[in-house]
Write a protein that holds these residues in place. Structure first.
Motif, PDB file in Angstrom:
ATOM      1  N   ASN A 118      -1.393 -49.103  16.839  1.00 44.77           N
ATOM      2  CA  ASN A 118      -1.870 -50.476  17.012  1.00 44.77           C
ATOM      3  C   ASN A 118      -2.327 -51.001  15.654  1.00 44.77           C
ATOM      4  O   ASN A 118      -2.163 -50.325  14.633  1.00 44.77           O
ATOM      5  CB  ASN A 118      -3.001 -50.538  18.040  1.00 44.77           C
ATOM      6  CG  ASN A 118      -4.109 -49.548  17.729  1.00 44.77           C
ATOM      7  OD1 ASN A 118      -4.623 -49.505  16.610  1.00 44.77           O
ATOM      8  ND2 ASN A 118      -4.493 -48.740  18.720  1.00 44.77           N
ATOM      9  N   ASP A 119      -2.886 -52.211  15.645  1.00 44.38           N
ATOM     10  CA  ASP A 119      -3.286 -52.836  14.379  1.00 44.38           C
ATOM     11  C   ASP A 119      -4.777 -52.662  14.075  1.00 44.38           C
ATOM     12  O   ASP A 119      -5.362 -53.430  13.318  1.00 44.38           O
ATOM     13  CB  ASP A 119      -2.909 -54.315  14.348  1.00 44.38           C
ATOM     14  CG  ASP A 119      -3.637 -55.128  15.415  1.00 44.38           C
ATOM     15  OD1 ASP A 119      -4.455 -54.550  16.166  1.00 44.38           O
ATOM     16  OD2 ASP A 119      -3.388 -56.340  15.512  1.00 44.38           O
ATOM     17  N   SER A 120      -5.398 -51.646  14.668  1.00 47.17           N
ATOM     18  CA  SER A 120      -6.818 -51.401  14.449  1.00 47.17           C
ATOM     19  C   SER A 120      -7.041 -50.360  13.355  1.00 47.17           C
ATOM     20  O   SER A 120      -6.560 -49.226  13.456  1.00 47.17           O
ATOM     21  CB  SER A 120      -7.473 -50.920  15.748  1.00 47.17           C
ATOM     22  OG  SER A 120      -8.840 -50.608  15.541  1.00 47.17           O
ATOM     23  N   VAL A 121      -7.748 -50.766  12.299  1.00 47.95           N
ATOM     24  CA  VAL A 121      -8.193 -49.847  11.238  1.00 47.95           C
ATOM     25  C   VAL A 121      -9.656 -50.160  10.978  1.00 47.95           C
ATOM     26  O   VAL A 121      -9.990 -51.276  10.590  1.00 47.95           O
ATOM     27  CB  VAL A 121      -7.370 -50.020   9.942  1.00 47.95           C
ATOM     28  CG1 VAL A 121      -7.944 -49.135   8.830  1.00 47.95           C
ATOM     29  CG2 VAL A 121      -5.910 -49.684  10.178  1.00 47.95           C
ATOM     30  N   ARG A 122     -10.526 -49.190  11.197  1.00 44.52           N
ATOM     31  CA  ARG A 122     -11.959 -49.448  11.096  1.00 44.52           C
ATOM     32  C   ARG A 122     -12.691 -48.548  10.100  1.00 44.52           C
ATOM     33  O   ARG A 122     -13.870 -48.754   9.829  1.00 44.52           O
ATOM     34  CB  ARG A 122     -12.598 -49.314  12.484  1.00 44.52           C
ATOM     35  CG  ARG A 122     -12.218 -50.444  13.439  1.00 44.52           C
ATOM     36  CD  ARG A 122     -12.826 -51.748  12.972  1.00 44.52           C
ATOM     37  NE  ARG A 122     -12.477 -52.880  13.840  1.00 44.52           N
ATOM     38  CZ  ARG A 122     -11.491 -53.717  13.617  1.00 44.52           C
ATOM     39  NH1 ARG A 122     -10.732 -53.550  12.538  1.00 44.52           N
ATOM     40  NH2 ARG A 122     -11.245 -54.714  14.434  1.00 44.52           N
ATOM     41  N   SER A 123     -12.002 -47.537   9.550  1.00 46.56           N
ATOM     42  CA  SER A 123     -12.627 -46.698   8.517  1.00 46.56           C
ATOM     43  C   SER A 123     -11.530 -46.033   7.710  1.00 46.56           C
ATOM     44  O   SER A 123     -10.372 -45.936   8.145  1.00 46.56           O
ATOM     45  CB  SER A 123     -13.579 -45.654   9.122  1.00 46.56           C
ATOM     46  OG  SER A 123     -12.958 -44.896  10.132  1.00 46.56           O
ATOM     47  N   CYS A 124     -11.878 -45.580   6.511  1.00 45.64           N
ATOM     48  CA  CYS A 124     -10.892 -44.916   5.646  1.00 45.64           C
ATOM     49  C   CYS A 124     -11.596 -43.884   4.783  1.00 45.64           C
ATOM     50  O   CYS A 124     -12.794 -43.973   4.521  1.00 45.64           O
ATOM     51  CB  CYS A 124     -10.139 -45.924   4.788  1.00 45.64           C
ATOM     52  SG  CYS A 124     -11.150 -46.766   3.541  1.00 45.64           S
ATOM     53  N   ARG A 125     -10.833 -42.905   4.336  1.00 50.94           N
ATOM     54  CA  ARG A 125     -11.389 -41.823   3.534  1.00 50.94           C
ATOM     55  C   ARG A 125     -10.349 -41.384   2.500  1.00 50.94           C
ATOM     56  O   ARG A 125      -9.175 -41.197   2.825  1.00 50.94           O
ATOM     57  CB  ARG A 125     -11.782 -40.655   4.435  1.00 50.94           C
ATOM     58  CG  ARG A 125     -12.222 -39.401   3.716  1.00 50.94           C
ATOM     59  CD  ARG A 125     -12.618 -38.333   4.728  1.00 50.94           C
ATOM     60  NE  ARG A 125     -13.933 -38.602   5.296  1.00 50.94           N
ATOM     61  CZ  ARG A 125     -14.330 -38.165   6.498  1.00 50.94           C
ATOM     62  NH1 ARG A 125     -13.477 -37.513   7.267  1.00 50.94           N
ATOM     63  NH2 ARG A 125     -15.552 -38.410   6.928  1.00 50.94           N
ATOM     64  N   LEU A 126     -10.777 -41.227   1.263  1.00 52.75           N
ATOM     65  CA  LEU A 126      -9.915 -40.733   0.199  1.00 52.75           C
ATOM     66  C   LEU A 126      -9.804 -39.216   0.309  1.00 52.75           C
ATOM     67  O   LEU A 126     -10.809 -38.521   0.495  1.00 52.75           O
ATOM     68  CB  LEU A 126     -10.490 -41.114  -1.163  1.00 52.75           C
ATOM     69  CG  LEU A 126      -9.696 -40.716  -2.399  1.00 52.75           C
ATOM     70  CD1 LEU A 126      -8.436 -41.557  -2.511  1.00 52.75           C
ATOM     71  CD2 LEU A 126     -10.556 -40.888  -3.644  1.00 52.75           C
ATOM     72  N   THR A 127      -8.592 -38.675   0.216  1.00 50.99           N
ATOM     73  CA  THR A 127      -8.422 -37.221   0.265  1.00 50.99           C
ATOM     74  C   THR A 127      -8.428 -36.678  -1.162  1.00 50.99           C
ATOM     75  O   THR A 127      -7.749 -37.221  -2.038  1.00 50.99           O
ATOM     76  CB  THR A 127      -7.108 -36.827   0.962  1.00 50.99           C
ATOM     77  OG1 THR A 127      -5.995 -37.221   0.157  1.00 50.99           O
ATOM     78  CG2 THR A 127      -6.998 -37.491   2.326  1.00 50.99           C
ATOM     79  N   PRO A 128      -9.183 -35.609  -1.426  1.00 47.69           N
ATOM     80  CA  PRO A 128      -9.244 -35.057  -2.786  1.00 47.69           C
ATOM     81  C   PRO A 128      -7.939 -34.381  -3.171  1.00 47.69           C
ATOM     82  O   PRO A 128      -7.153 -33.960  -2.318  1.00 47.69           O
ATOM     83  CB  PRO A 128     -10.389 -34.039  -2.700  1.00 47.69           C
ATOM     84  CG  PRO A 128     -10.438 -33.643  -1.263  1.00 47.69           C
ATOM     85  CD  PRO A 128     -10.041 -34.856  -0.487  1.00 47.69           C
ATOM     86  N   GLN A 129      -7.714 -34.261  -4.471  1.00 49.98           N
ATOM     87  CA  GLN A 129      -6.535 -33.565  -4.974  1.00 49.98           C
ATOM     88  C   GLN A 129      -6.762 -32.053  -4.931  1.00 49.98           C
ATOM     89  O   GLN A 129      -7.870 -31.580  -5.140  1.00 49.98           O
ATOM     90  CB  GLN A 129      -6.233 -33.992  -6.404  1.00 49.98           C
ATOM     91  CG  GLN A 129      -5.887 -35.458  -6.538  1.00 49.98           C
ATOM     92  CD  GLN A 129      -5.428 -35.807  -7.937  1.00 49.98           C
ATOM     93  OE1 GLN A 129      -4.253 -35.680  -8.259  1.00 49.98           O
ATOM     94  NE2 GLN A 129      -6.339 -36.232  -8.770  1.00 49.98           N
ATOM     95  N   HIS A 130      -5.681 -31.323  -4.672  1.00 50.44           N
ATOM     96  CA  HIS A 130      -5.739 -29.857  -4.685  1.00 50.44           C
ATOM     97  C   HIS A 130      -4.538 -29.356  -5.477  1.00 50.44           C
ATOM     98  O   HIS A 130      -3.402 -29.615  -5.114  1.00 50.44           O
ATOM     99  CB  HIS A 130      -5.719 -29.299  -3.268  1.00 50.44           C
ATOM    100  CG  HIS A 130      -5.737 -27.799  -3.218  1.00 50.44           C
ATOM    101  ND1 HIS A 130      -6.865 -27.065  -3.520  1.00 50.44           N
ATOM    102  CD2 HIS A 130      -4.762 -26.905  -2.938  1.00 50.44           C
ATOM    103  CE1 HIS A 130      -6.592 -25.782  -3.394  1.00 50.44           C
ATOM    104  NE2 HIS A 130      -5.321 -25.652  -3.049  1.00 50.44           N
ATOM    105  N   ARG A 131      -4.786 -28.623  -6.550  1.00 48.12           N
ATOM    106  CA  ARG A 131      -3.720 -28.173  -7.435  1.00 48.12           C
ATOM    107  C   ARG A 131      -3.411 -26.682  -7.310  1.00 48.12           C
ATOM    108  O   ARG A 131      -2.546 -26.171  -7.993  1.00 48.12           O
ATOM    109  CB  ARG A 131      -4.082 -28.479  -8.893  1.00 48.12           C
ATOM    110  CG  ARG A 131      -4.297 -29.968  -9.168  1.00 48.12           C
ATOM    111  CD  ARG A 131      -4.701 -30.234 -10.608  1.00 48.12           C
ATOM    112  NE  ARG A 131      -4.959 -31.637 -10.852  1.00 48.12           N
ATOM    113  CZ  ARG A 131      -4.019 -32.531 -11.184  1.00 48.12           C
ATOM    114  NH1 ARG A 131      -2.764 -32.147 -11.316  1.00 48.12           N
ATOM    115  NH2 ARG A 131      -4.340 -33.796 -11.385  1.00 48.12           N
ATOM    116  N   GLY A 132      -4.132 -25.984  -6.442  1.00 51.88           N
ATOM    117  CA  GLY A 132      -3.927 -24.545  -6.310  1.00 51.88           C
ATOM    118  C   GLY A 132      -3.001 -24.190  -5.164  1.00 51.88           C
ATOM    119  O   GLY A 132      -2.131 -24.966  -4.755  1.00 51.88           O
ATOM    120  N   THR A 133      -3.179 -22.980  -4.628  1.00 51.21           N
ATOM    121  CA  THR A 133      -2.376 -22.511  -3.506  1.00 51.21           C
ATOM    122  C   THR A 133      -2.948 -23.050  -2.197  1.00 51.21           C
ATOM    123  O   THR A 133      -4.072 -23.535  -2.139  1.00 51.21           O
ATOM    124  CB  THR A 133      -2.352 -20.972  -3.473  1.00 51.21           C
ATOM    125  OG1 THR A 133      -3.705 -20.487  -3.406  1.00 51.21           O
ATOM    126  CG2 THR A 133      -1.687 -20.418  -4.721  1.00 51.21           C
TER     127      THR A 133
END
Length: 305
Positions: free
Chosen positions: A203-218
């Motif tokens: 649907n067209d509902s967006v009420r929150s957001c979160r940035l995902t951290p980068q991971h460079r390992g295994t």
């Protein structure tokens, strides 16, 4: 604005602003490669007034150090919801004065941010901090009212009433149907999403957001047949497009993640409802936001920014 007006603006405001910010004559001036900035009359004025210019790459992305202040000002003005241009101008001036001088003079530490190298035409290299940005639009194809976000936001309902398109300029983001990171979840990486079907939205509902951290390992994840890490267990270090074929079960009741971020999908081949999982222990499926243990596929969050 033409070259003459730009030169007059520098003459009237540059040193006055530096004095107000307590820089005196010791400051470095930054401008991009706009023709009026590089015109002979401008260069002569800067040279005659002994102004130090920041070495800046041509055709650069938007790397202006003042960008963090524009974000602060925009968010403050938005809270007042001005009804006309005169009111907006008045509020802008008032909110600008409320921004502490220490904030205006500090290095632009954008939170969160990413750092990368830029090489100038002369070969000089330096590091730049740039904001990680997601822009929400009320209508399809990036139309209607919009809101630009640079950090985790637990409640977006006051900024827009619906969301039908999104542009991710930097970073990897999880967006959520409801406030406080609840409801349907969707993973978005850098790119353009002209309608909500492009991010597999329901649907067209967006009420929150979160940035995902980068991971460079295994990457490692252990999935279990039963709650509290019971029953059959299997460890994965790669994406799993079909859980039934590899794990022998349709359901995952608990899991532990020693390394990396992962996304569970309700259906095989990375379709259906999504669930974002960070490193940690999940003793039951409700702890990653699911209403049932069904997991058809899962994959690593590999995209770097």
């Amino acid at each position: 604005m033409n070259v003459a007006k730009y030169r007059d603006s520098l003459d009237e405001n540059l040193f006055k602003s530096a004095l107000h910010l307590r820089h005196g004559q010791r400051f470095t001036f930054q401008q991009d490669s706009d023709p009026k900035h590089t015109a002979k009359i401008t260069k002569e004025w800067l040279q005659n007034n002994s102004v130090t210019i920041l070495d800046w790459p041509s055709q650069s992305p938007d790397l202006k150090p003042i960008g963090h202040l524009w974000r602060d000002l925009k968010m403050a003005v938005h809270q007042h919801a001005p009804s006309n241009l005169m009111e907006q101008e008045r509020i802008c001036k008032e909110e600008w004065q409320r921004i502490p001088t220490s904030r205006k003079t500090s290095r632009p530490l954008l939170n969160p941010s990413t750092e990368f190298a830029i090489t100038t035409s002369s070969g000089k290299q330096f590091q730049i901090l740039t904001a990680l940005t997601i822009i929400f639009y009320e209508d399809k194809n990036f139309q209607g009212r919009s809101y630009e976000c640079n950090c985790d936001a637990a409640d977006l309902h006051s900024f827009f009433s619906r969301c039908n398109s999104i542009r991710v300029e930097n970073g990897n983001w999880m967006i959520y149907e409801h406030s406080n990171y609840k409801g349907h979840q969707y993973f978005l990486k850098k790119g353009e999403y002209p309608d909500y079907q492009q991010w597999l939205g329901f649907n067209d509902s967006v009420r929150s957001c979160r940035l995902t951290p980068q991971h460079r390992g295994t990457f490692r994840i252990r999935v279990y047949e039963k709650e509290d890490f019971g029953g059959h267990m299997m460890e994965f270090i790669e994406d799993c497009p079909h859980v039934q074929e590899q794990f022998r079960y349709n359901d995952i009741y608990s899991c532990s993640i020693p390394e990396g971020q992962w996304i569970f999908y309700e259906e095989p081949s990375y379709r259906g409802r999504q669930y974002y999982l960070r490193p940690g222990e999940y003793r039951r499926y409700s702890e990653w936001g699911a209403s049932s243990p069904r997991v058809g596929s899962f994959k690593r969050v590999l995209d770097l920014y």
